[in-house]
Design a protein around this motif. Structure first.
Motif, PDB file in Angstrom:
ATOM      1  N   THR A   1      42.130  -0.251 -12.517  1.00 60.10           N
ATOM      2  CA  THR A   1      43.300  -0.007 -11.929  1.00 60.10           C
ATOM      3  C   THR A   1      44.162  -0.582 -12.029  1.00 60.10           C
ATOM      4  N   VAL A   2      45.862   0.096 -11.230  1.00 60.37           N
ATOM      5  CA  VAL A   2      46.572  -1.068 -11.134  1.00 60.37           C
ATOM      6  C   VAL A   2      46.652  -0.633 -10.265  1.00 60.37           C
ATOM      7  N   LEU A   3      47.517  -1.305  -9.063  1.00 57.21           N
ATOM      8  CA  LEU A   3      47.836  -1.517  -7.872  1.00 57.21           C
ATOM      9  C   LEU A   3      49.489  -2.337  -7.377  1.00 57.21           C
ATOM     10  N   TRP A   4      50.162  -1.119  -7.638  1.00 59.47           N
ATOM     11  CA  TRP A   4      51.982  -0.925  -7.337  1.00 59.47           C
ATOM     12  C   TRP A   4      52.049  -1.254  -5.911  1.00 59.47           C
ATOM     13  N   ARG A   5      52.347  -1.901  -4.861  1.00 56.36           N
ATOM     14  CA  ARG A   5      53.012  -2.635  -3.564  1.00 56.36           C
ATOM     15  C   ARG A   5      54.903  -1.925  -3.302  1.00 56.36           C
ATOM     16  N   THR A   6      54.725  -0.560  -3.475  1.00 54.33           N
ATOM     17  CA  THR A   6      56.210  -0.488  -2.564  1.00 54.33           C
ATOM     18  C   THR A   6      57.094  -0.265  -2.420  1.00 54.33           C
ATOM     19  N   ALA A   7      58.581  -0.207  -1.774  1.00 52.16           N
ATOM     20  CA  ALA A   7      59.056  -1.088  -0.748  1.00 52.16           C
ATOM     21  C   ALA A   7      58.158  -0.409   0.561  1.00 52.16           C
ATOM     22  N   ASP A   8      57.785   0.812   0.825  1.00 46.28           N
ATOM     23  CA  ASP A   8      57.364   2.098   2.099  1.00 46.28           C
ATOM     24  C   ASP A   8      55.850   1.820   1.367  1.00 46.28           C
ATOM     25  N   THR A   9      55.054   2.170   0.428  1.00 43.25           N
ATOM     26  CA  THR A   9      53.561   2.400   0.274  1.00 43.25           C
ATOM     27  C   THR A   9      53.032   2.234  -0.681  1.00 43.25           C
ATOM     28  N   VAL A  10      51.896   2.073  -1.051  1.00 42.71           N
ATOM     29  CA  VAL A  10      50.937   1.745  -2.427  1.00 42.71           C
ATOM     30  C   VAL A  10      50.895   3.055  -3.049  1.00 42.71           C
ATOM     31  N   ARG A  11      50.437   2.394  -4.081  1.00 43.02           N
ATOM     32  CA  ARG A  11      50.186   3.037  -4.981  1.00 43.02           C
ATOM     33  C   ARG A  11      49.112   2.739  -5.866  1.00 43.02           C
ATOM     34  N   LEU A  12      48.212   3.710  -6.699  1.00 41.08           N
ATOM     35  CA  LEU A  12      47.649   3.142  -7.504  1.00 41.08           C
ATOM     36  C   LEU A  12      47.491   3.814  -8.986  1.00 41.08           C
ATOM     37  N   GLN A  13      47.020   3.620  -9.757  1.00 37.88           N
ATOM     38  CA  GLN A  13      47.000   4.197 -11.366  1.00 37.88           C
ATOM     39  C   GLN A  13      45.455   3.759 -12.165  1.00 37.88           C
ATOM     40  N   ALA A  14      45.146   4.937 -12.598  1.00 39.18           N
ATOM     41  CA  ALA A  14      44.171   4.890 -13.264  1.00 39.18           C
ATOM     42  C   ALA A  14      44.120   4.044 -14.749  1.00 39.18           C
ATOM     43  N   ARG A  15      43.603   3.556 -15.790  1.00 39.30           N
ATOM     44  CA  ARG A  15      44.252   3.522 -16.719  1.00 39.30           C
ATOM     45  C   ARG A  15      44.426   4.398 -18.182  1.00 39.30           C
ATOM     46  N   SER A  16      44.478   6.031 -17.824  1.00 34.90           N
ATOM     47  CA  SER A  16      45.346   6.448 -18.666  1.00 34.90           C
ATOM     48  C   SER A  16      46.775   7.359 -17.947  1.00 34.90           C
ATOM     49  N   GLY A  17      46.927   5.861 -16.858  1.00 37.22           N
ATOM     50  CA  GLY A  17      48.094   6.288 -16.673  1.00 37.22           C
ATOM     51  C   GLY A  17      48.095   7.912 -14.997  1.00 37.22           C
ATOM     52  N   ARG A  18      47.272   8.248 -14.568  1.00 37.81           N
ATOM     53  CA  ARG A  18      46.809   9.632 -13.773  1.00 37.81           C
ATOM     54  C   ARG A  18      46.414   8.600 -12.766  1.00 37.81           C
ATOM     55  N   LYS A  19      47.231   9.036 -11.054  1.00 36.92           N
ATOM     56  CA  LYS A  19      47.389   8.868 -10.009  1.00 36.92           C
ATOM     57  C   LYS A  19      46.502   8.942  -8.956  1.00 36.92           C
ATOM     58  N   VAL A  20      45.818   8.034  -8.585  1.00 37.82           N
ATOM     59  CA  VAL A  20      44.733   7.618  -8.349  1.00 37.82           C
ATOM     60  C   VAL A  20      44.598   7.706  -6.553  1.00 37.82           C
ATOM     61  N   THR A  21      45.394   6.823  -5.580  1.00 41.18           N
ATOM     62  CA  THR A  21      45.507   6.243  -4.449  1.00 41.18           C
ATOM     63  C   THR A  21      44.828   7.168  -3.790  1.00 41.18           C
ATOM     64  N   SER A  22      43.978   8.729  -3.667  1.00 43.27           N
ATOM     65  CA  SER A  22      43.733   8.557  -2.898  1.00 43.27           C
ATOM     66  C   SER A  22      41.551   8.457  -2.194  1.00 43.27           C
ATOM     67  N   SER A  23      41.196   8.366  -4.035  1.00 42.01           N
ATOM     68  CA  SER A  23      40.125   8.259  -4.096  1.00 42.01           C
ATOM     69  C   SER A  23      39.569   6.573  -4.054  1.00 42.01           C
ATOM     70  N   TRP A  24      40.762   5.471  -3.379  1.00 42.70           N
ATOM     71  CA  TRP A  24      40.438   4.415  -3.154  1.00 42.70           C
ATOM     72  C   TRP A  24      41.390   3.889  -1.971  1.00 42.70           C
ATOM     73  N   MET A  25      41.307   4.440  -0.978  1.00 42.68           N
ATOM     74  CA  MET A  25      42.501   4.242   0.264  1.00 42.68           C
ATOM     75  C   MET A  25      41.818   3.451   0.745  1.00 42.68           C
ATOM     76  N   ASP A  26      41.517   2.707   1.007  1.00 42.91           N
ATOM     77  CA  ASP A  26      40.928   0.934   1.272  1.00 42.91           C
ATOM     78  C   ASP A  26      41.436   0.334   0.681  1.00 42.91           C
TER      79      ASP A  26
END
Length: 290
Positions: A33-58
């Protein structure tokens, strides 16, 4: 740096490399997983590049404590009964957002970080591993304690790394990753990052190859459990030895491994000894011809 990022990968190796400049990290059995802290939120991506934030909200919630512009690379893991459970991580990743939230209440996730790719929006991928690691500790050390975001255990002592490898398998540790202290963060596989998984030596039937019969790059082998997999790239001496057998038999068309990788099929009758991962991965390294 644009979302998503292409991640760096380690080459499979049969043993831990030693010598000046090598560092060693525990390899955990979870979801890259790659964690991105943006200006107003956090996004998580899988190795494939797919967005997986909803799976790992904690994890995303914990990431809100990071300063904007930070990008971290690591592994999302779930601990069950004191052991890292890939099954629990897989269940979380495959669940709906509502179900993932329910699972997180019973078994919250941890984000085990091993690299920092950016700080304050500044790209650090071109900096050496040892410099990035120091910055990573500064970033994680500023988080409130306890935090779901933690740094991976690492050492520059090969004896300690070998002890980890030998003693921690029952806790859900897959193996050890070795990284050169001078290595930059490069997308794709690099020889400056090497991983050694818990593995066993087995005999496997050669059913095909990639490359040419005179210069095979890798072998398609049938493992004892019936799976067909491409091996890691052959060493030059092994390639030459295998070529002697391949040029003496007729090609049998094209085939595909259990994972869908294409290869040139051949009925050589050749058997090789391979290191086959004992985890979910069908990754094999040819060690010799039997």
């Amino acid at each position: 740096m644009e979302f998503p990022v292409d991640v760096a990968l380690a080459q499979l190796a049969p043993a831990l490399p030693t010598g000046p400049g090598w560092w060693y990290e525990i390899k955990l059995d979870g979801h890259r997983t790659v964690l991105w802290r943006t200006a107003d939120t956090v996004r998580l991506q899988a190795r494939s590049g797919r967005k997986v934030t909803s799976s790992w909200m904690d994890i995303a919630l914990a990431g809100m404590e990071l300063p904007p512009g930070v990008v971290l690379d690591g592994e999302a893991v779930v601990v069950v009964d004191g052991r890292i459970s890939f099954g629990a991580a897989q269940s979380r990743a495959a669940s709906s957002p509502a179900r993932a939230r329910q699972l997180s209440e019973t078994h919250p996730a941890l984000f085990i970080v091993w690299d920092v790719l950016a700080v304050s929006g500044r790209d650090l991928r071109g900096r050496p591993y040892v410099e990035r690691r120091a910055v990573m500790f500064d970033v994680i050390g500023a988080l409130p304690s306890p935090s779901a975001i933690q740094a991976v255990s690492a050492t520059d002592d090969p004896e300690v790394a070998q002890a980890w490898y030998d003693s921690l398998q029952d806790t859900g540790v897959e193996g050890v990753v070795a990284k050169l202290g001078s290595s930059t963060y490069r997308a794709g596989r690099s020889s400056s990052w090497r991983k050694v998984r818990h593995a066993e030596t087995v005999d496997a039937e050669v059913v095909g190859y990639t490359g040419t019969p005179m210069r095979p790059r890798s072998l398609a082998v049938r493992l004892p459990d019936g799976r067909t997999s491409l091996s890691q790239r052959l060493s030059a001496p092994l390639s030459a030895q295998v070529a002697v057998h391949l040029v003496a038999v007729l090609a049998g068309g094209r085939g595909r491994t259990s994972a869908g990788d294409a290869y040139s099929a051949v009925g050589s009758g050749l058997v090789v000894e391979v290191l086959a991962g004992t985890t979910r991965h069908a990754v094999v390294t040819v060690t010799r011809i039997r």
